[in-house]
Design a protein around this motif. Sequence first.
Motif, PDB file in Angstrom:
ATOM      1  N   ALA A  84     -11.162  17.394  -0.920  1.00  0.00           N
ATOM      2  CA  ALA A  84     -11.701  16.089  -1.319  1.00  0.00           C
ATOM      3  C   ALA A  84     -10.708  15.321  -2.187  1.00  0.00           C
ATOM      4  O   ALA A  84     -10.544  14.104  -2.032  1.00  0.00           O
ATOM      5  CB  ALA A  84     -13.022  16.268  -2.058  1.00  0.00           C
ATOM      6  N   GLU A  85     -10.035  16.008  -3.096  1.00  0.00           N
ATOM      7  CA  GLU A  85      -9.046  15.351  -3.951  1.00  0.00           C
ATOM      8  C   GLU A  85      -7.870  14.816  -3.135  1.00  0.00           C
ATOM      9  O   GLU A  85      -7.388  13.700  -3.369  1.00  0.00           O
ATOM     10  CB  GLU A  85      -8.528  16.309  -5.024  1.00  0.00           C
ATOM     11  N   ILE A  86      -7.423  15.605  -2.177  1.00  0.00           N
ATOM     12  CA  ILE A  86      -6.300  15.182  -1.330  1.00  0.00           C
ATOM     13  C   ILE A  86      -6.694  13.969  -0.494  1.00  0.00           C
ATOM     14  O   ILE A  86      -5.967  12.977  -0.439  1.00  0.00           O
ATOM     15  CB  ILE A  86      -5.828  16.341  -0.425  1.00  0.00           C
ATOM     16  N   ARG A  87      -7.850  14.034   0.137  1.00  0.00           N
ATOM     17  CA  ARG A  87      -8.301  12.894   0.959  1.00  0.00           C
ATOM     18  C   ARG A  87      -8.515  11.639   0.106  1.00  0.00           C
ATOM     19  O   ARG A  87      -8.178  10.535   0.521  1.00  0.00           O
ATOM     20  CB  ARG A  87      -9.558  13.259   1.727  1.00  0.00           C
ATOM     21  N   ALA A  88      -9.074  11.804  -1.085  1.00  0.00           N
ATOM     22  CA  ALA A  88      -9.284  10.660  -1.972  1.00  0.00           C
ATOM     23  C   ALA A  88      -7.946  10.058  -2.393  1.00  0.00           C
ATOM     24  O   ALA A  88      -7.786   8.826  -2.417  1.00  0.00           O
ATOM     25  CB  ALA A  88     -10.088  11.078  -3.200  1.00  0.00           C
ATOM     26  N   LYS A  89      -6.968  10.895  -2.696  1.00  0.00           N
ATOM     27  CA  LYS A  89      -5.653  10.404  -3.103  1.00  0.00           C
ATOM     28  C   LYS A  89      -4.967   9.705  -1.932  1.00  0.00           C
ATOM     29  O   LYS A  89      -4.323   8.666  -2.122  1.00  0.00           O
ATOM     30  CB  LYS A  89      -4.795  11.558  -3.631  1.00  0.00           C
ATOM     31  N   MET A  90      -5.120  10.240  -0.730  1.00  0.00           N
ATOM     32  CA  MET A  90      -4.537   9.593   0.449  1.00  0.00           C
ATOM     33  C   MET A  90      -5.145   8.202   0.651  1.00  0.00           C
ATOM     34  O   MET A  90      -4.426   7.243   0.933  1.00  0.00           O
ATOM     35  CB  MET A  90      -4.731  10.460   1.694  1.00  0.00           C
ATOM     36  N   ALA A  91      -6.462   8.086   0.493  1.00  0.00           N
ATOM     37  CA  ALA A  91      -7.139   6.792   0.662  1.00  0.00           C
ATOM     38  C   ALA A  91      -6.713   5.820  -0.444  1.00  0.00           C
ATOM     39  O   ALA A  91      -6.413   4.645  -0.172  1.00  0.00           O
ATOM     40  CB  ALA A  91      -8.650   6.976   0.654  1.00  0.00           C
ATOM     41  N   GLU A  92      -6.681   6.297  -1.671  1.00  0.00           N
ATOM     42  CA  GLU A  92      -6.283   5.457  -2.806  1.00  0.00           C
ATOM     43  C   GLU A  92      -4.860   4.931  -2.612  1.00  0.00           C
ATOM     44  O   GLU A  92      -4.590   3.738  -2.813  1.00  0.00           O
ATOM     45  CB  GLU A  92      -6.359   6.283  -4.093  1.00  0.00           C
ATOM     46  N   LEU A  93      -3.953   5.817  -2.206  1.00  0.00           N
ATOM     47  CA  LEU A  93      -2.560   5.411  -2.078  1.00  0.00           C
ATOM     48  C   LEU A  93      -2.309   4.573  -0.827  1.00  0.00           C
ATOM     49  O   LEU A  93      -1.327   3.830  -0.773  1.00  0.00           O
ATOM     50  CB  LEU A  93      -1.646   6.637  -2.135  1.00  0.00           C
ATOM     51  N   MET A  94      -3.210   4.639   0.171  1.00  0.00           N
ATOM     52  CA  MET A  94      -3.084   3.730   1.313  1.00  0.00           C
ATOM     53  C   MET A  94      -3.329   2.301   0.845  1.00  0.00           C
ATOM     54  O   MET A  94      -2.621   1.376   1.247  1.00  0.00           O
ATOM     55  CB  MET A  94      -4.041   4.104   2.449  1.00  0.00           C
ATOM     56  N   THR A  95      -4.315   2.123  -0.022  1.00  0.00           N
ATOM     57  CA  THR A  95      -4.590   0.794  -0.571  1.00  0.00           C
ATOM     58  C   THR A  95      -3.381   0.299  -1.370  1.00  0.00           C
ATOM     59  O   THR A  95      -2.956  -0.849  -1.222  1.00  0.00           O
ATOM     60  CB  THR A  95      -5.850   0.828  -1.452  1.00  0.00           C
ATOM     61  N   VAL A  96      -2.823   1.156  -2.204  1.00  0.00           N
ATOM     62  CA  VAL A  96      -1.640   0.793  -2.989  1.00  0.00           C
ATOM     63  C   VAL A  96      -0.486   0.420  -2.057  1.00  0.00           C
ATOM     64  O   VAL A  96       0.177  -0.606  -2.251  1.00  0.00           O
ATOM     65  CB  VAL A  96      -1.224   1.960  -3.918  1.00  0.00           C
ATOM     66  N   ALA A  97      -0.253   1.241  -1.042  1.00  0.00           N
ATOM     67  CA  ALA A  97       0.851   0.995  -0.108  1.00  0.00           C
ATOM     68  C   ALA A  97       0.683  -0.332   0.623  1.00  0.00           C
ATOM     69  O   ALA A  97       1.641  -1.100   0.758  1.00  0.00           O
ATOM     70  CB  ALA A  97       0.956   2.142   0.897  1.00  0.00           C
ATOM     71  N   ARG A  98      -0.527  -0.615   1.073  1.00  0.00           N
ATOM     72  CA  ARG A  98      -0.773  -1.889   1.771  1.00  0.00           C
ATOM     73  C   ARG A  98      -0.477  -3.074   0.868  1.00  0.00           C
ATOM     74  O   ARG A  98       0.153  -4.036   1.288  1.00  0.00           O
ATOM     75  CB  ARG A  98      -2.215  -1.950   2.272  1.00  0.00           C
ATOM     76  N   HIS A  99      -0.928  -2.994  -0.370  1.00  0.00           N
ATOM     77  CA  HIS A  99      -0.673  -4.086  -1.313  1.00  0.00           C
ATOM     78  C   HIS A  99       0.837  -4.244  -1.572  1.00  0.00           C
ATOM     79  O   HIS A  99       1.330  -5.369  -1.647  1.00  0.00           O
ATOM     80  CB  HIS A  99      -1.414  -3.866  -2.629  1.00  0.00           C
ATOM     81  N   GLN A 100       1.549  -3.149  -1.678  1.00  0.00           N
ATOM     82  CA  GLN A 100       2.990  -3.216  -1.888  1.00  0.00           C
ATOM     83  C   GLN A 100       3.688  -3.846  -0.686  1.00  0.00           C
ATOM     84  O   GLN A 100       4.551  -4.722  -0.855  1.00  0.00           O
ATOM     85  CB  GLN A 100       3.560  -1.820  -2.147  1.00  0.00           C
ATOM     86  N   ILE A 101       3.330  -3.416   0.508  1.00  0.00           N
ATOM     87  CA  ILE A 101       3.972  -3.929   1.724  1.00  0.00           C
ATOM     88  C   ILE A 101       3.673  -5.411   1.898  1.00  0.00           C
ATOM     89  O   ILE A 101       4.569  -6.203   2.209  1.00  0.00           O
ATOM     90  CB  ILE A 101       3.517  -3.118   2.962  1.00  0.00           C
ATOM     91  N   ILE A 102       2.435  -5.798   1.706  1.00  0.00           N
ATOM     92  CA  ILE A 102       2.067  -7.214   1.840  1.00  0.00           C
ATOM     93  C   ILE A 102       2.805  -8.043   0.789  1.00  0.00           C
ATOM     94  O   ILE A 102       3.305  -9.125   1.075  1.00  0.00           O
ATOM     95  CB  ILE A 102       0.537  -7.402   1.741  1.00  0.00           C
ATOM     96  N   GLY A 103       2.902  -7.519  -0.435  1.00  0.00           N
ATOM     97  CA  GLY A 103       3.621  -8.210  -1.486  1.00  0.00           C
ATOM     98  C   GLY A 103       5.088  -8.399  -1.170  1.00  0.00           C
ATOM     99  O   GLY A 103       5.690  -9.418  -1.505  1.00  0.00           O
ATOM    100  N   GLU A 104       5.681  -7.404  -0.508  1.00  0.00           N
ATOM    101  CA  GLU A 104       7.095  -7.486  -0.134  1.00  0.00           C
ATOM    102  C   GLU A 104       7.306  -8.451   1.035  1.00  0.00           C
ATOM    103  O   GLU A 104       8.378  -9.013   1.183  1.00  0.00           O
ATOM    104  CB  GLU A 104       7.619  -6.106   0.248  1.00  0.00           C
ATOM    105  N   ALA A 105       6.265  -8.640   1.853  1.00  0.00           N
ATOM    106  CA  ALA A 105       6.389  -9.520   3.030  1.00  0.00           C
ATOM    107  C   ALA A 105       6.325 -10.987   2.647  1.00  0.00           C
ATOM    108  O   ALA A 105       6.755 -11.843   3.411  1.00  0.00           O
ATOM    109  CB  ALA A 105       5.300  -9.194   4.048  1.00  0.00           C
ATOM    110  N   ASP A 106       5.754 -11.278   1.481  1.00  0.00           N
ATOM    111  CA  ASP A 106       5.615 -12.686   1.056  1.00  0.00           C
ATOM    112  C   ASP A 106       6.944 -13.275   0.629  1.00  0.00           C
ATOM    113  O   ASP A 106       7.838 -12.717   0.227  1.00  0.00           O
ATOM    114  CB  ASP A 106       4.621 -12.809  -0.102  1.00  0.00           C
TER     115      ASP A 106
END
Length: 106
Positions: A84-106
């Motif tokens: 559960a901790e691993i899956r939660a961390k994967m989900a949390e960091l997917m959100t972080v990664a998406r925000h980083q990538i979108i921020g870099e695309a602007d």
Amino acid sequence: MNTTFDDRERGYESKFAHDESLRFKADARRNRLVGEWAAGLLGKQGDDARAYALSIVTSDFEEPGHEDVFRKLSADLDGKATEAEIRAKMAELMTVARHQIIGEAD
């Protein structure tokens, strides 16, 4: 002769290719971030931590989806993090990664 339909179709194809590229980048970024998190749990630092994070990124090429990454993390973190901790961390960091990538695309 180009029609409005042809132009629209090319636009959709371009958007799809762009969206797929962003998804791939976000997946790779999430895998690196979760690899860095796991490296910390394993006591790895510096070059060892970077190499471990890269091993998590490359583990995602084994099969479609994210279960290959989860299996590697689960095996490596046995006793250090629950499923559960691993899956939660994967989900949390997917959100972080998406925000980083979108921020870099602007």
